[in-house]
Design a protein around this motif. Structure first.
Motif, PDB file in Angstrom:
ATOM      1  N   VAL A  45     -36.534 -17.050   5.853  1.00 28.17           N
ATOM      2  CA  VAL A  45     -36.343 -17.178   4.271  1.00 28.17           C
ATOM      3  C   VAL A  45     -37.232 -18.110   3.834  1.00 28.17           C
ATOM      4  CG1 VAL A  45     -33.789 -16.785   4.935  1.00 28.17           C
ATOM      5  CG2 VAL A  45     -34.687 -18.964   5.218  1.00 28.17           C
ATOM      6  N   ALA A  46     -37.753 -18.914   4.624  1.00 23.33           N
ATOM      7  CA  ALA A  46     -38.828 -19.885   3.736  1.00 23.33           C
ATOM      8  C   ALA A  46     -40.158 -19.284   3.422  1.00 23.33           C
ATOM      9  CB  ALA A  46     -39.277 -21.009   4.850  1.00 23.33           C
ATOM     10  N   GLU A  47     -40.366 -18.201   4.090  1.00 19.00           N
ATOM     11  CA  GLU A  47     -41.768 -17.348   3.539  1.00 19.00           C
ATOM     12  C   GLU A  47     -41.310 -16.443   2.296  1.00 19.00           C
ATOM     13  OE1 GLU A  47     -43.261 -14.897   6.444  1.00 19.00           O
ATOM     14  OE2 GLU A  47     -44.470 -16.688   7.642  1.00 19.00           O
ATOM     15  N   ARG A  48     -39.865 -16.167   2.411  1.00 17.32           N
ATOM     16  CA  ARG A  48     -39.498 -15.663   1.081  1.00 17.32           C
ATOM     17  C   ARG A  48     -39.136 -16.544   0.046  1.00 17.32           C
ATOM     18  NH1 ARG A  48     -37.526 -10.233   2.185  1.00 17.32           N
ATOM     19  NH2 ARG A  48     -35.933 -10.642   0.503  1.00 17.32           N
ATOM     20  N   GLY A  49     -39.296 -17.641   0.227  1.00 10.38           N
ATOM     21  CA  GLY A  49     -39.031 -18.625  -1.142  1.00 10.38           C
ATOM     22  C   GLY A  49     -37.718 -18.719  -1.321  1.00 10.38           C
ATOM     23  N   GLU A  50     -36.603 -18.628  -0.345  1.00  6.19           N
ATOM     24  CA  GLU A  50     -35.465 -18.807  -0.587  1.00  6.19           C
ATOM     25  C   GLU A  50     -34.930 -20.131  -0.201  1.00  6.19           C
ATOM     26  OE1 GLU A  50     -34.016 -15.382   1.831  1.00  6.19           O
ATOM     27  OE2 GLU A  50     -34.872 -13.975   0.115  1.00  6.19           O
ATOM     28  N   LEU A  51     -34.948 -21.032  -1.130  1.00  9.70           N
ATOM     29  CA  LEU A  51     -34.753 -22.384  -0.671  1.00  9.70           C
ATOM     30  C   LEU A  51     -33.283 -22.694  -0.415  1.00  9.70           C
ATOM     31  CD1 LEU A  51     -36.813 -24.205  -3.397  1.00  9.70           C
ATOM     32  CD2 LEU A  51     -37.481 -23.802  -1.036  1.00  9.70           C
ATOM     33  N   GLU A  52     -32.429 -22.093  -0.867  1.00  4.65           N
ATOM     34  CA  GLU A  52     -30.973 -21.988  -0.868  1.00  4.65           C
ATOM     35  C   GLU A  52     -30.594 -21.760   0.464  1.00  4.65           C
ATOM     36  OE1 GLU A  52     -26.725 -20.946  -2.925  1.00  4.65           O
ATOM     37  OE2 GLU A  52     -28.411 -20.123  -3.462  1.00  4.65           O
ATOM     38  N   ALA A  53     -31.163 -20.422   1.071  1.00  2.00           N
ATOM     39  CA  ALA A  53     -30.973 -20.140   2.241  1.00  2.00           C
ATOM     40  C   ALA A  53     -31.558 -21.085   3.313  1.00  2.00           C
ATOM     41  CB  ALA A  53     -31.497 -18.736   2.546  1.00  2.00           C
ATOM     42  N   VAL A  54     -32.647 -21.747   3.035  1.00  5.85           N
ATOM     43  CA  VAL A  54     -33.172 -22.840   3.963  1.00  5.85           C
ATOM     44  C   VAL A  54     -32.399 -23.822   4.149  1.00  5.85           C
ATOM     45  CG1 VAL A  54     -35.136 -24.323   4.093  1.00  5.85           C
ATOM     46  CG2 VAL A  54     -35.805 -22.117   3.604  1.00  5.85           C
ATOM     47  N   GLU A  55     -31.828 -24.305   3.110  1.00  5.23           N
ATOM     48  CA  GLU A  55     -30.886 -25.512   2.950  1.00  5.23           C
ATOM     49  C   GLU A  55     -29.627 -25.219   3.849  1.00  5.23           C
ATOM     50  OE1 GLU A  55     -30.598 -26.719  -1.021  1.00  5.23           O
ATOM     51  OE2 GLU A  55     -32.201 -27.441  -1.319  1.00  5.23           O
ATOM     52  N   PHE A  56     -29.191 -23.859   3.646  1.00  7.45           N
ATOM     53  CA  PHE A  56     -27.897 -23.597   4.210  1.00  7.45           C
ATOM     54  C   PHE A  56     -28.109 -23.314   5.852  1.00  7.45           C
ATOM     55  CE2 PHE A  56     -26.243 -19.573   6.195  1.00  7.45           C
ATOM     56  CZ  PHE A  56     -24.832 -19.766   5.936  1.00  7.45           C
ATOM     57  N   LEU A  57     -29.138 -23.026   6.234  1.00  5.54           N
ATOM     58  CA  LEU A  57     -29.481 -23.025   7.906  1.00  5.54           C
ATOM     59  C   LEU A  57     -29.682 -24.376   8.257  1.00  5.54           C
ATOM     60  CD1 LEU A  57     -32.048 -19.912   8.041  1.00  5.54           C
ATOM     61  CD2 LEU A  57     -29.603 -19.951   8.787  1.00  5.54           C
ATOM     62  N   LEU A  58     -30.297 -25.348   7.584  1.00  5.41           N
ATOM     63  CA  LEU A  58     -30.499 -26.743   8.000  1.00  5.41           C
ATOM     64  C   LEU A  58     -29.212 -27.250   8.092  1.00  5.41           C
ATOM     65  CD1 LEU A  58     -33.813 -27.558   6.113  1.00  5.41           C
ATOM     66  CD2 LEU A  58     -33.615 -27.088   8.601  1.00  5.41           C
ATOM     67  N   ARG A  59     -28.463 -27.045   7.103  1.00  2.00           N
ATOM     68  CA  ARG A  59     -27.095 -27.697   7.231  1.00  2.00           C
ATOM     69  C   ARG A  59     -26.270 -27.028   8.665  1.00  2.00           C
ATOM     70  NH1 ARG A  59     -27.039 -26.937   1.662  1.00  2.00           N
ATOM     71  NH2 ARG A  59     -25.416 -25.224   1.906  1.00  2.00           N
ATOM     72  N   LEU A  60     -26.531 -25.750   8.872  1.00  6.18           N
ATOM     73  CA  LEU A  60     -25.800 -25.407   9.776  1.00  6.18           C
ATOM     74  C   LEU A  60     -26.299 -25.590  11.337  1.00  6.18           C
ATOM     75  CD1 LEU A  60     -24.790 -21.770   8.644  1.00  6.18           C
ATOM     76  CD2 LEU A  60     -23.310 -23.792   8.844  1.00  6.18           C
ATOM     77  N   GLY A  61     -27.560 -26.460  11.177  1.00  4.99           N
ATOM     78  CA  GLY A  61     -28.383 -26.909  12.671  1.00  4.99           C
ATOM     79  C   GLY A  61     -29.550 -26.291  12.907  1.00  4.99           C
ATOM     80  N   ALA A  62     -30.120 -25.277  11.889  1.00  7.83           N
ATOM     81  CA  ALA A  62     -31.037 -24.618  12.468  1.00  7.83           C
ATOM     82  C   ALA A  62     -32.258 -25.420  12.967  1.00  7.83           C
ATOM     83  CB  ALA A  62     -31.635 -23.727  11.388  1.00  7.83           C
ATOM     84  N   ASP A  63     -32.938 -25.532  14.004  1.00  8.17           N
ATOM     85  CA  ASP A  63     -34.042 -26.323  14.437  1.00  8.17           C
ATOM     86  C   ASP A  63     -35.320 -25.680  13.622  1.00  8.17           C
ATOM     87  OD1 ASP A  63     -35.834 -27.722  15.712  1.00  8.17           O
ATOM     88  OD2 ASP A  63     -35.324 -26.908  17.804  1.00  8.17           O
ATOM     89  N   PRO A  64     -35.946 -26.982  12.920  1.00  8.48           N
ATOM     90  CA  PRO A  64     -37.168 -26.500  12.086  1.00  8.48           C
ATOM     91  C   PRO A  64     -38.169 -26.424  13.042  1.00  8.48           C
ATOM     92  CG  PRO A  64     -36.407 -28.435  11.808  1.00  8.48           C
ATOM     93  CD  PRO A  64     -35.296 -28.075  12.367  1.00  8.48           C
ATOM     94  N   LYS A  65     -38.077 -26.634  14.434  1.00  9.26           N
ATOM     95  CA  LYS A  65     -39.225 -26.738  15.289  1.00  9.26           C
ATOM     96  C   LYS A  65     -39.293 -25.351  16.083  1.00  9.26           C
ATOM     97  CE  LYS A  65     -39.692 -31.648  15.660  1.00  9.26           C
ATOM     98  NZ  LYS A  65     -39.633 -32.913  16.494  1.00  9.26           N
TER      99      LYS A  65
END
Length: 231
Positions: free
Chosen positions: A204-224
């Protein structure tokens, strides 16, 4: 065989009505016992009204023939038409008629990203349920799983169906519905075998979908976390 044009002279009235999605016409014609008895027969192309309904993506035509008691063929593509339309009642009828809701289709899918404008194609496995969700009908997940017995943990060539559903929802921006899948165990850090080897966050980051990026981070997605391609 290519689908013939619906205005060609050799197309029977039933096939023409099916190609146009005229369920009302089919219901009237099929009330005639003689017409009903020949409803499954082919035209000059040896194609039946069922074939025309599939070719022209006409869910109402399929529903009308089932309501009239015409026995459907074992063609699983009838399920695809119902899934694209989000027609749960039609899916239930086809299921009762013996069609397998867990049938898997292998399809070619175009892929691209904003950072990587090169368009490629991937072979992915799709089911009745993933097709419905890909067309925006995520409300079918619960009834298809709980009433019709579709397995959310089915293995689709290495991809768990539940995880693929999550990817499809994020692609469409159906974030609220995606929360339920995550709560039910969908892997937010996983990478697909066929759909995309990158993690969901990278995708979703590559697609430029910032809302989806924030959504995944709030749910605990690991950026690493890294996908199968190192992303």
């Amino acid at each position: 065989m290519p689908a013939p044009r619906p205005n060609e002279e050799f197309i029977s009235p039933l096939c023409l009505a099916a190609s146009l999605g005229r369920g009302d016409m089919l219901r009237v014609m099929l009330a005639d016992p003689q017409v009903h008895d020949h409803a499954g027969h082919g035209d000059n192309w040896e194609s039946s009204p069922w074939d025309y309904a599939v070719w022209f993506d006409q869910a109402d035509a399929i529903h009308a023939m089932l309501e009239a008691g015409v026995k459907p063929p074992t063609d699983p593509d009838l399920l695809l038409v119902a899934a694209r339309a989000g027609n749960l009642a039609l899916l239930e009828r086809l299921h009762r008629a013996g069609l397998d809701l867990d049938h898997v289709w292998t399809m070619s899918r175009t892929t691209e990203s904003r950072k990587r404008p090169i368009v490629g194609r991937r072979e992915i496995n799709m089911t009745t349920l993933t097709t419905a969700v890909a067309h925006g009908h995520h409300t079918l997940i619960d009834p298809m799983a709980n009433r019709l017995g579709v397995d959310l943990d089915a293995d689709l060539a290495g991809d768990v169906q539940r995880d693929l559903l999550l990817r499809l929802m994020l692609e469409r921006g159906d974030l609220v519905a995606a929360i339920d899948l995550v709560a039910q165990g969908a892997d937010i850090n996983g990478a697909s075998h066929a759909y995309s080897p990158a993690t969901l966050l990278s995708l979703v980051a590559e697609r430029g979908e910032l809302e989806a990026v924030e959504f995944l981070l709030r749910l605990g997605a690991d950026p690493k976390a890294e996908g199968r391609d190192g992303r």
